[in-house]
Design a protein around this motif. Structure first.
Motif, PDB file in Angstrom:
ATOM      1  N   MET A  27     -12.404   3.121   1.046  1.00  0.00           N
ATOM      2  CA  MET A  27     -11.622   2.534   1.890  1.00  0.00           C
ATOM      3  C   MET A  27     -10.985   3.345   3.056  1.00  0.00           C
ATOM      4  O   MET A  27     -10.825   2.602   3.958  1.00  0.00           O
ATOM      5  CB  MET A  27     -10.326   2.632   0.800  1.00  0.00           C
ATOM      6  CG  MET A  27     -10.392   1.413  -0.261  1.00  0.00           C
ATOM      7  SD  MET A  27      -9.108   1.769  -1.698  1.00  0.00           S
ATOM      8  CE  MET A  27      -7.591   0.853  -0.696  1.00  0.00           C
ATOM      9  N   PHE A  28     -11.396   4.594   3.068  1.00  0.00           N
ATOM     10  CA  PHE A  28     -11.074   5.391   4.128  1.00  0.00           C
ATOM     11  C   PHE A  28     -12.141   4.997   5.182  1.00  0.00           C
ATOM     12  O   PHE A  28     -12.104   5.029   6.379  1.00  0.00           O
ATOM     13  CB  PHE A  28     -11.329   6.822   3.693  1.00  0.00           C
ATOM     14  CG  PHE A  28      -9.896   7.346   3.410  1.00  0.00           C
ATOM     15  CD1 PHE A  28      -8.734   7.472   4.331  1.00  0.00           C
ATOM     16  CD2 PHE A  28      -9.736   7.964   2.195  1.00  0.00           C
ATOM     17  CE1 PHE A  28      -7.508   7.940   4.103  1.00  0.00           C
ATOM     18  CE2 PHE A  28      -8.459   8.424   1.684  1.00  0.00           C
ATOM     19  CZ  PHE A  28      -7.322   8.447   2.543  1.00  0.00           C
ATOM     20  N   ALA A  29     -13.487   4.382   4.641  1.00  0.00           N
ATOM     21  CA  ALA A  29     -14.567   4.032   5.762  1.00  0.00           C
ATOM     22  C   ALA A  29     -14.243   3.030   6.159  1.00  0.00           C
ATOM     23  O   ALA A  29     -14.677   2.753   7.436  1.00  0.00           O
ATOM     24  CB  ALA A  29     -15.928   4.281   4.961  1.00  0.00           C
ATOM     25  N   ASP A  30     -13.464   2.162   5.736  1.00  0.00           N
ATOM     26  CA  ASP A  30     -13.017   0.939   6.310  1.00  0.00           C
ATOM     27  C   ASP A  30     -11.804   0.910   7.159  1.00  0.00           C
ATOM     28  O   ASP A  30     -10.972   0.517   7.109  1.00  0.00           O
ATOM     29  CB  ASP A  30     -12.714  -0.123   5.364  1.00  0.00           C
ATOM     30  CG  ASP A  30     -12.922  -1.465   5.567  1.00  0.00           C
ATOM     31  OD1 ASP A  30     -13.255  -1.800   6.846  1.00  0.00           O
ATOM     32  OD2 ASP A  30     -12.802  -2.407   4.783  1.00  0.00           O
ATOM     33  N   LYS A  31     -12.075   1.844   8.216  1.00  0.00           N
ATOM     34  CA  LYS A  31     -11.357   1.810   9.537  1.00  0.00           C
ATOM     35  C   LYS A  31     -10.589   0.531  10.177  1.00  0.00           C
ATOM     36  O   LYS A  31     -11.101  -0.348  10.024  1.00  0.00           O
ATOM     37  CB  LYS A  31     -11.788   2.585  10.793  1.00  0.00           C
ATOM     38  CG  LYS A  31     -12.472   4.114  10.098  1.00  0.00           C
ATOM     39  CD  LYS A  31     -11.296   4.973  10.370  1.00  0.00           C
ATOM     40  CE  LYS A  31     -12.180   6.335  10.285  1.00  0.00           C
ATOM     41  NZ  LYS A  31     -11.468   7.106   9.091  1.00  0.00           N
TER      42      LYS A  31
ATOM     43  N   TYR B 244      -6.883  -0.628   6.437  1.00  0.00           N
ATOM     44  CA  TYR B 244      -5.677  -0.215   5.650  1.00  0.00           C
ATOM     45  C   TYR B 244      -5.009   0.895   6.675  1.00  0.00           C
ATOM     46  O   TYR B 244      -5.794   1.592   7.263  1.00  0.00           O
ATOM     47  CB  TYR B 244      -6.315   0.281   4.493  1.00  0.00           C
ATOM     48  CG  TYR B 244      -7.157  -0.483   3.467  1.00  0.00           C
ATOM     49  CD1 TYR B 244      -6.507  -1.534   2.753  1.00  0.00           C
ATOM     50  CD2 TYR B 244      -8.650  -0.302   3.608  1.00  0.00           C
ATOM     51  CE1 TYR B 244      -7.279  -2.689   2.166  1.00  0.00           C
ATOM     52  CE2 TYR B 244      -9.244  -1.202   3.046  1.00  0.00           C
ATOM     53  CZ  TYR B 244      -8.527  -2.381   2.221  1.00  0.00           C
ATOM     54  OH  TYR B 244      -9.586  -3.189   1.615  1.00  0.00           O
ATOM     55  N   ASP B 245      -3.762   1.133   6.259  1.00  0.00           N
ATOM     56  CA  ASP B 245      -2.973   1.919   6.878  1.00  0.00           C
ATOM     57  C   ASP B 245      -3.209   3.249   6.297  1.00  0.00           C
ATOM     58  O   ASP B 245      -3.225   3.693   5.130  1.00  0.00           O
ATOM     59  CB  ASP B 245      -1.328   1.642   6.522  1.00  0.00           C
ATOM     60  CG  ASP B 245      -0.512   2.624   7.137  1.00  0.00           C
ATOM     61  OD1 ASP B 245      -0.846   3.781   7.109  1.00  0.00           O
ATOM     62  OD2 ASP B 245       0.578   2.235   7.454  1.00  0.00           O
ATOM     63  N   GLN B 246      -3.925   4.152   7.239  1.00  0.00           N
ATOM     64  CA  GLN B 246      -4.618   5.189   6.705  1.00  0.00           C
ATOM     65  C   GLN B 246      -3.816   6.244   6.245  1.00  0.00           C
ATOM     66  O   GLN B 246      -4.001   7.058   5.302  1.00  0.00           O
ATOM     67  CB  GLN B 246      -5.291   5.979   7.865  1.00  0.00           C
ATOM     68  CG  GLN B 246      -6.442   5.027   8.480  1.00  0.00           C
ATOM     69  CD  GLN B 246      -7.709   5.054   7.313  1.00  0.00           C
ATOM     70  OE1 GLN B 246      -8.100   6.313   6.892  1.00  0.00           O
ATOM     71  NE2 GLN B 246      -8.126   3.962   6.973  1.00  0.00           N
ATOM     72  N   GLU B 247      -2.385   6.345   6.782  1.00  0.00           N
ATOM     73  CA  GLU B 247      -1.269   7.180   6.332  1.00  0.00           C
ATOM     74  C   GLU B 247      -0.929   6.862   4.799  1.00  0.00           C
ATOM     75  O   GLU B 247      -0.710   7.673   3.891  1.00  0.00           O
ATOM     76  CB  GLU B 247      -0.244   7.318   7.270  1.00  0.00           C
ATOM     77  CG  GLU B 247      -0.475   8.255   8.571  1.00  0.00           C
ATOM     78  CD  GLU B 247      -0.777   9.500   8.369  1.00  0.00           C
ATOM     79  OE1 GLU B 247      -0.394  10.288   7.449  1.00  0.00           O
ATOM     80  OE2 GLU B 247      -1.978   9.991   8.671  1.00  0.00           O
ATOM     81  N   LEU B 248      -0.618   5.505   4.765  1.00  0.00           N
ATOM     82  CA  LEU B 248      -0.119   5.055   3.315  1.00  0.00           C
ATOM     83  C   LEU B 248      -1.609   5.506   2.257  1.00  0.00           C
ATOM     84  O   LEU B 248      -1.094   5.600   1.178  1.00  0.00           O
ATOM     85  CB  LEU B 248       0.116   3.553   3.400  1.00  0.00           C
ATOM     86  CG  LEU B 248       1.410   3.191   3.997  1.00  0.00           C
ATOM     87  CD1 LEU B 248       1.573   1.705   4.053  1.00  0.00           C
ATOM     88  CD2 LEU B 248       2.692   4.017   3.174  1.00  0.00           C
ATOM     89  N   LEU B 249      -2.502   5.211   2.648  1.00  0.00           N
ATOM     90  CA  LEU B 249      -4.020   5.618   2.090  1.00  0.00           C
ATOM     91  C   LEU B 249      -3.921   7.027   1.352  1.00  0.00           C
ATOM     92  O   LEU B 249      -3.837   7.052   0.125  1.00  0.00           O
ATOM     93  CB  LEU B 249      -5.122   5.061   2.584  1.00  0.00           C
ATOM     94  CG  LEU B 249      -6.386   4.929   1.693  1.00  0.00           C
ATOM     95  CD1 LEU B 249      -6.275   4.024   0.652  1.00  0.00           C
ATOM     96  CD2 LEU B 249      -7.596   4.432   2.686  1.00  0.00           C
ATOM     97  N   LYS B 250      -3.581   7.823   2.417  1.00  0.00           N
ATOM     98  CA  LYS B 250      -3.556   9.089   1.800  1.00  0.00           C
ATOM     99  C   LYS B 250      -2.626   9.480   0.948  1.00  0.00           C
ATOM    100  O   LYS B 250      -2.380  10.162   0.014  1.00  0.00           O
ATOM    101  CB  LYS B 250      -3.270  10.015   3.275  1.00  0.00           C
ATOM    102  CG  LYS B 250      -4.549  10.159   4.162  1.00  0.00           C
ATOM    103  CD  LYS B 250      -4.082  11.112   5.363  1.00  0.00           C
ATOM    104  CE  LYS B 250      -5.426  10.713   6.382  1.00  0.00           C
ATOM    105  NZ  LYS B 250      -4.835  11.372   7.594  1.00  0.00           N
ATOM    106  N   LYS B 251      -1.068   8.845   1.363  1.00  0.00           N
ATOM    107  CA  LYS B 251      -0.097   9.103   0.400  1.00  0.00           C
ATOM    108  C   LYS B 251      -0.442   8.410  -0.979  1.00  0.00           C
ATOM    109  O   LYS B 251      -0.003   9.083  -2.155  1.00  0.00           O
ATOM    110  CB  LYS B 251       1.250   8.198   0.848  1.00  0.00           C
ATOM    111  CG  LYS B 251       1.828   9.186   1.928  1.00  0.00           C
ATOM    112  CD  LYS B 251       2.957   8.573   2.711  1.00  0.00           C
ATOM    113  CE  LYS B 251       3.338   9.240   3.908  1.00  0.00           C
ATOM    114  NZ  LYS B 251       4.574   8.612   4.392  1.00  0.00           N
ATOM    115  N   PHE B 252      -1.035   7.272  -0.925  1.00  0.00           N
ATOM    116  CA  PHE B 252      -1.457   6.854  -2.436  1.00  0.00           C
ATOM    117  C   PHE B 252      -2.384   7.582  -3.231  1.00  0.00           C
ATOM    118  O   PHE B 252      -2.351   7.908  -4.315  1.00  0.00           O
ATOM    119  CB  PHE B 252      -2.179   5.247  -1.893  1.00  0.00           C
ATOM    120  CG  PHE B 252      -2.512   4.658  -3.278  1.00  0.00           C
ATOM    121  CD1 PHE B 252      -1.552   3.846  -3.934  1.00  0.00           C
ATOM    122  CD2 PHE B 252      -3.591   4.402  -3.664  1.00  0.00           C
ATOM    123  CE1 PHE B 252      -1.679   3.023  -5.096  1.00  0.00           C
ATOM    124  CE2 PHE B 252      -3.996   3.628  -4.804  1.00  0.00           C
ATOM    125  CZ  PHE B 252      -3.029   2.981  -5.576  1.00  0.00           C
TER     126      PHE B 252
END
Length: 75
Positions: free
Chosen positions: A51-55, A58-66
């Motif tokens: 998911m992080f690789a799929d720039k 997805y909202d990268q900040e929300l992904l980090k929080k998740f």
């Protein structure tokens, strides 16, 4: 998806409502970690890496929080 490939509106990430961005992350994480048809399930680390690789998707900040919430909960 926030890369203008989502159905039906084809919105950019900035145009998506916060709830939609959260649901997109949770839905894809579930999809990747549960397996689907002929594809084997990924572990949590592999799913986040994909998911992080799929720039832009997805909202990268929300992904980090998740990710941090899952780490805290031990799941």
């Amino acid at each position: 998806r926030g890369d203008k490939s989502g159905y039906p509106e084809k919105l950019e990430l900035a145009e998506m409502h916060l709830y939609s961005r959260v649901v997109a992350i949770a839905n894809m994480f579930d999809h990747l970690t549960c397996g689907y048809q002929r594809r084997a399930a990924l572990n949590g680390f592999q799913a986040f890496h994909a998911m992080f690789a799929d720039k832009g998707a997805y909202d990268q900040e929300l992904l980090k929080k998740f990710m941090m919430q899952l780490v805290k909960s031990g799941d």
